[in-house]
Design a protein around this motif. Structure first.
Motif, PDB file in Angstrom:
ATOM      1  N   ILE A  55     -54.563  27.378   3.416  1.00 23.34           N
ATOM      2  CA  ILE A  55     -54.125  27.469   4.809  1.00 23.34           C
ATOM      3  C   ILE A  55     -52.619  27.267   4.901  1.00 23.34           C
ATOM      4  CG2 ILE A  55     -54.631  25.011   5.154  1.00 23.34           C
ATOM      5  CD1 ILE A  55     -55.263  25.631   8.086  1.00 23.34           C
ATOM      6  N   ARG A  71     -50.378  25.926   7.882  1.00 19.82           N
ATOM      7  CA  ARG A  71     -50.495  25.286   9.194  1.00 19.82           C
ATOM      8  C   ARG A  71     -49.460  25.865  10.162  1.00 19.82           C
ATOM      9  NH1 ARG A  71     -51.107  18.954   8.639  1.00 19.82           N
ATOM     10  NH2 ARG A  71     -51.480  19.347  10.834  1.00 19.82           N
ATOM     11  N   GLY A  72     -49.639  25.551  11.426  1.00 15.03           N
ATOM     12  CA  GLY A  72     -48.760  26.075  12.469  1.00 15.03           C
ATOM     13  C   GLY A  72     -47.308  25.704  12.307  1.00 15.03           C
ATOM     14  N   ARG A  79     -60.093  26.520  17.682  1.00 15.37           N
ATOM     15  CA  ARG A  79     -59.702  27.906  17.421  1.00 15.37           C
ATOM     16  C   ARG A  79     -60.587  28.805  18.270  1.00 15.37           C
ATOM     17  NH1 ARG A  79     -60.687  25.671  12.277  1.00 15.37           N
ATOM     18  NH2 ARG A  79     -62.633  25.356  13.366  1.00 15.37           N
ATOM     19  N   HIS A 101     -56.390  32.539  19.114  1.00 15.53           N
ATOM     20  CA  HIS A 101     -55.399  31.552  19.523  1.00 15.53           C
ATOM     21  C   HIS A 101     -56.011  30.168  19.352  1.00 15.53           C
ATOM     22  CE1 HIS A 101     -57.728  32.497  23.160  1.00 15.53           C
ATOM     23  NE2 HIS A 101     -57.440  31.277  23.572  1.00 15.53           N
ATOM     24  N   TRP A 102     -55.154  29.174  19.245  1.00 12.49           N
ATOM     25  CA  TRP A 102     -55.617  27.811  19.000  1.00 12.49           C
ATOM     26  C   TRP A 102     -54.889  26.839  19.905  1.00 12.49           C
ATOM     27  CZ3 TRP A 102     -52.013  24.287  17.097  1.00 12.49           C
ATOM     28  CH2 TRP A 102     -50.837  24.839  16.542  1.00 12.49           C
ATOM     29  N   THR A 116     -51.136  30.993  17.720  1.00  7.39           N
ATOM     30  CA  THR A 116     -52.001  32.104  17.337  1.00  7.39           C
ATOM     31  C   THR A 116     -52.387  31.936  15.871  1.00  7.39           C
ATOM     32  OG1 THR A 116     -52.213  34.516  17.428  1.00  7.39           O
ATOM     33  CG2 THR A 116     -50.113  33.660  16.674  1.00  7.39           C
ATOM     34  N   TYR A 117     -53.441  32.620  15.461  1.00  6.27           N
ATOM     35  CA  TYR A 117     -53.871  32.508  14.071  1.00  6.27           C
ATOM     36  C   TYR A 117     -54.556  33.785  13.596  1.00  6.27           C
ATOM     37  CZ  TYR A 117     -58.755  31.839  15.523  1.00  6.27           C
ATOM     38  OH  TYR A 117     -59.995  32.008  16.049  1.00  6.27           O
ATOM     39  N   GLU A 171     -56.450  30.866   6.201  1.00  7.61           N
ATOM     40  CA  GLU A 171     -56.017  30.862   7.595  1.00  7.61           C
ATOM     41  C   GLU A 171     -54.500  30.751   7.650  1.00  7.61           C
ATOM     42  OE1 GLU A 171     -59.411  28.857  10.313  1.00  7.61           O
ATOM     43  OE2 GLU A 171     -58.521  27.469   8.858  1.00  7.61           O
ATOM     44  N   PHE A 194     -51.747  29.904  10.672  1.00 10.21           N
ATOM     45  CA  PHE A 194     -51.519  29.474  12.047  1.00 10.21           C
ATOM     46  C   PHE A 194     -50.030  29.539  12.353  1.00 10.21           C
ATOM     47  CE2 PHE A 194     -55.535  27.665  10.940  1.00 10.21           C
ATOM     48  CZ  PHE A 194     -56.270  27.695  12.108  1.00 10.21           C
TER      49      PHE A 194
END
Length: 165
Positions: A64, A66-67, A96, A115-116, A130-131, A147, A149
């Motif tokens: 992943i 992350r954002g 999510r 979107h999260w 968004t993801y 993933e 983000f």
């Protein structure tokens, strides 16, 4: 062949052809529904602090970003981070929300766009984004392979300041 016989033969095939056409039209929706259900289970596990159930949604080779751009190189690293959040009473809760799911016609994978949100314990949104998730169909069902983000909005500056680090 006379007309009544031709009509009789034709009408016998119409229901069969209709069933085949209906099955073909519905085929792509089954994986989409399965992925949406798996995402809902994953979200519910996060909300209930169910680390085992959350981990079941992740493939063995899961990664992943992350954002905030931090790369988590393994499934276990991400599970450990989430488990640490569960122990922190001030941690945000992630959700999510899928907007679109596309099933590959080439490989047993799918793309989930959505979107999260990250919500504080008091119910206030902290940040949003968004993801994109890659799902892979395994013997046990659909699992998240990776993933990505992206943080797009901040509604709680104090929380966002800590997240940006």
């Amino acid at each position: 062949m006379d007309l009544p016989h031709a009509i009789h033969v034709t009408t016998r095939w119409i229901p069969l052809l209709a069933c085949v056409a209906l099955a073909a039209a519905q085929a792509p929706t089954a994986p989409v529904s399965q992925i949406r259900a798996a995402r809902e289970r994953s979200n519910r596990a996060l909300a209930m602090h169910g680390i085992k159930a959350f981990g079941e949604s992740l493939a063995a080779d899961f990664v992943i970003v992350r954002g905030n751009g931090v790369f988590m190189p393994s499934r276990q690293a991400w599970i450990d981070a989430i488990e640490a959040d569960f122990k922190n009473p001030n941690a945000v809760r992630y959700e999510r929300i899928p907007d679109k799911i596309e099933i590959s016609s080439v490989s047993p994978i799918a793309a989930e766009h959505g979107h999260w949100t990250a919500t504080l314990p008091n119910g206030k949104k902290a940040y949003t984004g968004t993801y994109l998730a890659m799902w892979r169909r395994e013997e046990i069902g659909w699992q998240i392979r990776s993933e990505l983000f992206v943080l797009l909005g901040c509604e709680d500056e104090a929380t966002c300041a800590g997240y940006r680090k």
